[in-house]
Write a protein that holds these residues in place. Structure first.
Motif, PDB file in Angstrom:
ATOM      1  N   GLU A 216       0.202 -12.083 -31.756  1.00 14.67           N
ATOM      2  CA  GLU A 216       0.385 -12.514 -30.361  1.00 14.67           C
ATOM      3  C   GLU A 216      -0.327 -11.503 -29.461  1.00 14.67           C
ATOM      4  O   GLU A 216      -0.128 -10.297 -29.602  1.00 14.67           O
ATOM      5  CB  GLU A 216       1.880 -12.569 -30.052  1.00 14.67           C
ATOM      6  CG  GLU A 216       2.211 -13.180 -28.702  1.00 14.67           C
ATOM      7  CD  GLU A 216       3.725 -13.315 -28.512  1.00 14.67           C
ATOM      8  OE1 GLU A 216       4.419 -13.811 -29.424  1.00 14.67           O
ATOM      9  OE2 GLU A 216       4.209 -12.901 -27.454  1.00 14.67           O
TER      10      GLU A 216
ATOM     11  N   ASP B  85      -1.600 -16.349 -31.552  1.00 14.97           N
ATOM     12  CA  ASP B  85      -1.002 -16.954 -30.365  1.00 14.97           C
ATOM     13  C   ASP B  85      -1.516 -16.144 -29.176  1.00 14.97           C
ATOM     14  O   ASP B  85      -0.951 -15.128 -28.808  1.00 14.97           O
ATOM     15  CB  ASP B  85       0.530 -16.900 -30.478  1.00 14.97           C
ATOM     16  CG  ASP B  85       1.227 -17.367 -29.200  1.00 14.97           C
ATOM     17  OD1 ASP B  85       0.532 -17.734 -28.235  1.00 14.97           O
ATOM     18  OD2 ASP B  85       2.475 -17.366 -29.188  1.00 14.97           O
TER      19      ASP B  85
ATOM     20  N   ARG C   4      -2.003 -15.565 -23.526  1.00 10.74           N
ATOM     21  CA  ARG C   4      -2.635 -14.785 -22.447  1.00 10.74           C
ATOM     22  C   ARG C   4      -3.763 -13.903 -22.984  1.00 10.74           C
ATOM     23  O   ARG C   4      -3.891 -12.747 -22.595  1.00 10.74           O
ATOM     24  CB  ARG C   4      -1.585 -13.945 -21.727  1.00 10.74           C
ATOM     25  CG  ARG C   4      -0.533 -14.761 -21.005  1.00 10.74           C
ATOM     26  CD  ARG C   4       0.419 -13.907 -20.172  1.00 10.74           C
ATOM     27  NE  ARG C   4       1.434 -14.727 -19.534  1.00 10.74           N
ATOM     28  CZ  ARG C   4       2.551 -15.164 -20.135  1.00 10.74           C
ATOM     29  NH1 ARG C   4       2.792 -14.831 -21.395  1.00 10.74           N
ATOM     30  NH2 ARG C   4       3.422 -15.912 -19.481  1.00 10.74           N
TER      31      ARG C   4
ATOM     32  N   HIS D 256       6.911 -14.803 -29.628  1.00  7.09           N
ATOM     33  CA  HIS D 256       7.276 -16.001 -28.858  1.00  7.09           C
ATOM     34  C   HIS D 256       7.565 -17.171 -29.807  1.00  7.09           C
ATOM     35  O   HIS D 256       8.503 -17.943 -29.601  1.00  7.09           O
ATOM     36  CB  HIS D 256       6.129 -16.352 -27.908  1.00  7.09           C
ATOM     37  CG  HIS D 256       6.477 -17.410 -26.898  1.00  7.09           C
ATOM     38  ND1 HIS D 256       6.464 -18.758 -27.191  1.00  7.09           N
ATOM     39  CD2 HIS D 256       6.837 -17.320 -25.605  1.00  7.09           C
ATOM     40  CE1 HIS D 256       6.803 -19.448 -26.111  1.00  7.09           C
ATOM     41  NE2 HIS D 256       7.044 -18.594 -25.137  1.00  7.09           N
TER      42      HIS D 256
ATOM     43  N   SER E 262       0.345 -27.928 -24.911  1.00  8.62           N
ATOM     44  CA  SER E 262       1.018 -26.670 -24.577  1.00  8.62           C
ATOM     45  C   SER E 262       0.733 -25.625 -25.644  1.00  8.62           C
ATOM     46  O   SER E 262       0.282 -25.957 -26.760  1.00  8.62           O
ATOM     47  CB  SER E 262       2.526 -26.895 -24.515  1.00  8.62           C
ATOM     48  OG  SER E 262       3.003 -27.251 -25.802  1.00  8.62           O
ATOM     49  N   GLY E 263       1.061 -24.385 -25.315  1.00 11.01           N
ATOM     50  CA  GLY E 263       0.950 -23.305 -26.297  1.00 11.01           C
ATOM     51  C   GLY E 263       1.876 -23.555 -27.476  1.00 11.01           C
ATOM     52  O   GLY E 263       1.530 -23.284 -28.631  1.00 11.01           O
ATOM     53  N   THR E 264       3.039 -24.087 -27.185  1.00  7.54           N
ATOM     54  CA  THR E 264       3.997 -24.399 -28.256  1.00  7.54           C
ATOM     55  C   THR E 264       3.400 -25.415 -29.231  1.00  7.54           C
ATOM     56  O   THR E 264       3.510 -25.265 -30.444  1.00  7.54           O
ATOM     57  CB  THR E 264       5.302 -24.955 -27.639  1.00  7.54           C
ATOM     58  OG1 THR E 264       5.843 -23.951 -26.764  1.00  7.54           O
ATOM     59  CG2 THR E 264       6.319 -25.313 -28.698  1.00  7.54           C
TER      60      THR E 264
ATOM     61  N   LYS F 115      -1.105 -20.971 -17.631  1.00  4.21           N
ATOM     62  CA  LYS F 115      -0.411 -19.749 -17.205  1.00  4.21           C
ATOM     63  C   LYS F 115      -1.249 -19.019 -16.168  1.00  4.21           C
ATOM     64  O   LYS F 115      -1.498 -19.544 -15.092  1.00  4.21           O
ATOM     65  CB  LYS F 115      -0.077 -18.909 -18.434  1.00  4.21           C
ATOM     66  CG  LYS F 115       0.979 -19.626 -19.263  1.00  4.21           C
ATOM     67  CD  LYS F 115       1.489 -18.819 -20.407  1.00  4.21           C
ATOM     68  CE  LYS F 115       2.677 -19.559 -21.013  1.00  4.21           C
ATOM     69  NZ  LYS F 115       3.066 -19.024 -22.311  1.00  4.21           N
TER      70      LYS F 115
ATOM     71  N   ASN G 117       4.166 -11.106 -25.058  1.00 10.20           N
ATOM     72  CA  ASN G 117       5.049 -11.490 -23.959  1.00 10.20           C
ATOM     73  C   ASN G 117       6.297 -10.616 -23.890  1.00 10.20           C
ATOM     74  O   ASN G 117       6.566  -9.966 -22.877  1.00 10.20           O
ATOM     75  CB  ASN G 117       5.409 -12.973 -24.164  1.00 10.20           C
ATOM     76  CG  ASN G 117       6.135 -13.574 -22.986  1.00 10.20           C
ATOM     77  OD1 ASN G 117       6.783 -12.881 -22.220  1.00 10.20           O
ATOM     78  ND2 ASN G 117       6.046 -14.876 -22.841  1.00 10.20           N
TER      79      ASN G 117
ATOM     80  N   GLU H 224      10.395 -21.130 -29.043  1.00 10.05           N
ATOM     81  CA  GLU H 224       9.764 -22.421 -29.286  1.00 10.05           C
ATOM     82  C   GLU H 224      10.721 -23.399 -29.968  1.00 10.05           C
ATOM     83  O   GLU H 224      10.308 -24.284 -30.725  1.00 10.05           O
ATOM     84  CB  GLU H 224       8.430 -22.223 -30.023  1.00 10.05           C
ATOM     85  CG  GLU H 224       7.501 -21.408 -29.122  1.00 10.05           C
ATOM     86  CD  GLU H 224       6.102 -21.147 -29.655  1.00 10.05           C
ATOM     87  OE1 GLU H 224       5.691 -21.761 -30.644  1.00 10.05           O
ATOM     88  OE2 GLU H 224       5.423 -20.310 -29.027  1.00 10.05           O
TER      89      GLU H 224
HETATM   90  C1  LIG Z   1       4.070 -19.313 -22.918  1.00 12.13           C
HETATM   91  C2  LIG Z   1       3.802 -18.857 -24.295  1.00 12.13           C
HETATM   92  C3  LIG Z   1       3.666 -19.780 -25.345  1.00 12.13           C
HETATM   93  C4  LIG Z   1       3.970 -21.261 -25.186  1.00 12.13           C
HETATM   94  O1  LIG Z   1       3.272 -21.887 -24.236  1.00 12.13           O
HETATM   95  P1  LIG Z   1       3.802 -23.254 -23.557  1.00 12.13           P
HETATM   96  O2  LIG Z   1       2.548 -23.791 -23.001  1.00 12.13           O
HETATM   97  O3  LIG Z   1       4.797 -22.824 -22.547  1.00 12.13           O
HETATM   98  O4  LIG Z   1       4.390 -24.086 -24.629  1.00 12.13           O
HETATM   99  C5  LIG Z   1       3.345 -19.304 -26.591  1.00 12.13           C
HETATM  100  N1  LIG Z   1       3.176 -17.989 -26.796  1.00 12.13           N
HETATM  101  C6  LIG Z   1       3.295 -17.075 -25.827  1.00 12.13           C
HETATM  102  C7  LIG Z   1       3.056 -15.654 -26.149  1.00 12.13           C
HETATM  103  C8  LIG Z   1       3.623 -17.474 -24.544  1.00 12.13           C
HETATM  104  O5  LIG Z   1       3.761 -16.558 -23.582  1.00 12.13           O
END
Ligand SMILES: *Cc1c(COP(=O)(O)O)cnc(C)c1O
Length: 349
Positions: free
Chosen positions: A139, A172, A175, A85, A59-61, A203, A143, A90
């Motif tokens: 970032e 991060d 997107r 984010h 995951s992004g986290t 996403k 978001n 997180e």
């Molecule tokens: C969704 C998101 C994350 C985390 O991603 P997950 O896969 O949901 O853990 C991190 N940073 C940003 C900016 C996000 O939008």
């Protein structure tokens, strides 16, 4: 009436092409480095973003956490924008699992952070009174700032001051492909100046699961050790990587459509009395708008929207978020606007 789900682009389902690729993916044990599909995805992603190596994560986290674990010791400090984010969403993992403290700096009106603010907030190692700054986290897209993009120049300016102070920059880029498409630049322009970057497959790119972290060979080899330690060594996850490879080929250019739908959505919301949003500021697929108290409190507004089969999310006290994605057509946008407008009228009624 069908439900219109604008909560997040994470609700996108894999395409038929992804499902076929997943069914027939070549796999092997990735903890031994032997999954050909994962290796291909990691190499492709690293090359696209202008880095030496890549690492598939859950995951992004997890990517953000691995970056922090790789650069920092307990008691170090990481710097980021106050809407990040990593700070908001997180679970406090940076503090709980990496043992670092987070220093927030104000985000400017266009959603970015200023290089001067970064420079002012970097604290050197070697002073026993302070927590030494190890990373600056960016970032892109942002978001909580309605999906705003950081430009190449803004990114480079932050990297320059951080690097001058011997501090790494983590991006991060959950997107980042939305940012590249919005700016009409190759994604590499937004990622090559940072020390490492992460993006989400799960996403707007429509994959079921996964993120990729990229950086130098040394960085990725250390991040791989941390990934194993936090339980992220996924043996034959080539099944997932196969969808990721299809996404890099087929899901990037179409993001322009989501951005166009988001602008159309924002323009329509701006025309509804009691809702406010600067439609011209919408650059990608996230629309955050304010709900006037005279309409309803946000939780009540959201309840009424659920009854009208429009699903949204709730980032703040007075604000509501709608996200466009592959399953939202232009007609869905018009229908969501008409339902929302009706809800607003009835709540004031
Ligand atoms: C969704 C998101 C994350 C985390 O991603 P997950 O896969 O949901 O853990 C991190 N940073 C940003 C900016 C996000 O939008």
């Amino acid at each position: 009436m069908a439900i219109i789900d604008l909560r997040s682009d994470t609700v996108t389902k894999p395409t038929d092409e992804m499902r076929r690729a997943m069914a027939y993916a070549e796999v092997g044990d990735d903890v031994f480095g032997e999954d050909p599909s994962i290796n291909e995805l990691q190499e492709r992603a690293a090359a696209m973003l202008g880095h030496e190596a890549g690492l598939l994560t859950t995951s992004g986290t997890m990517s953000n956490l691995l970056a922090t674990l790789t650069y920092c010791n307990h008691g170090d400090e990481i710097v980021m924008g106050d809407q990040a984010h990593m700070f908001w969403n997180e679970g406090g993992g940076q503090a709980a699992l990496a043992g670092v403290q987070t220093r927030l700096i104000p985000q400017n009106a266009s959603g970015g952070i200023n290089a001067e603010d970064v420079a002012r907030n970097i604290r050197p190692a070697g002073n026993p009174h302070v927590a030494a700054t190890k990373i600056v986290c960016l970032e892109n897209t942002q978001n909580r700032c309605s999906g705003m993009v950081m430009t190449t120049a803004e990114t480079k300016a932050v990297c320059d001051v951080a690097h001058e102070a011997g501090v790494a920059v983590h991006l991060d880029g959950a997107r980042i492909f939305n940012a590249a498409v919005a700016l009409e630049v190759p994604v590499m322009e937004l990622t090559r100046d940072v020390d490492d970057a992460s993006f989400c497959l799960s996403k707007s790119l429509s994959c079921p699961v996964g993120s990729v972290l990229v950086g130098s060979k040394d960085f990725i080899s250390e991040a791989r050790r941390w990934r194993k330690m936090v339980g992220g060594g996924m043996r034959q996850a080539g099944i997932l990587a196969a969808a990721g490879l299809v996404a890099l080929d087929t899901m990037v250019d179409r993001l322009a459509e989501d951005h166009q739908n988001a602008r159309r959505l924002a323009a329509g919301l701006a025309n509804i009395d009691g809702l406010s949003v600067d439609a011209d500021s919408i650059q990608t697929n996230i629309v955050i708008f304010d709900v006037d108290e005279k309409v309803a409190k946000v939780p009540d507004f959201m309840k009424a929207l659920v009854d009208a089969e429009v699903l949204v999310s709730y980032p703040g006290e007075h604000s509501v978020r709608m996200v466009t994605h592959r399953h939202i057509s232009g007609d869905d946008v018009e229908e969501a606007l008409s339902r929302t407008s009706k809800v607003v009228r009835e709540l004031q009624g």
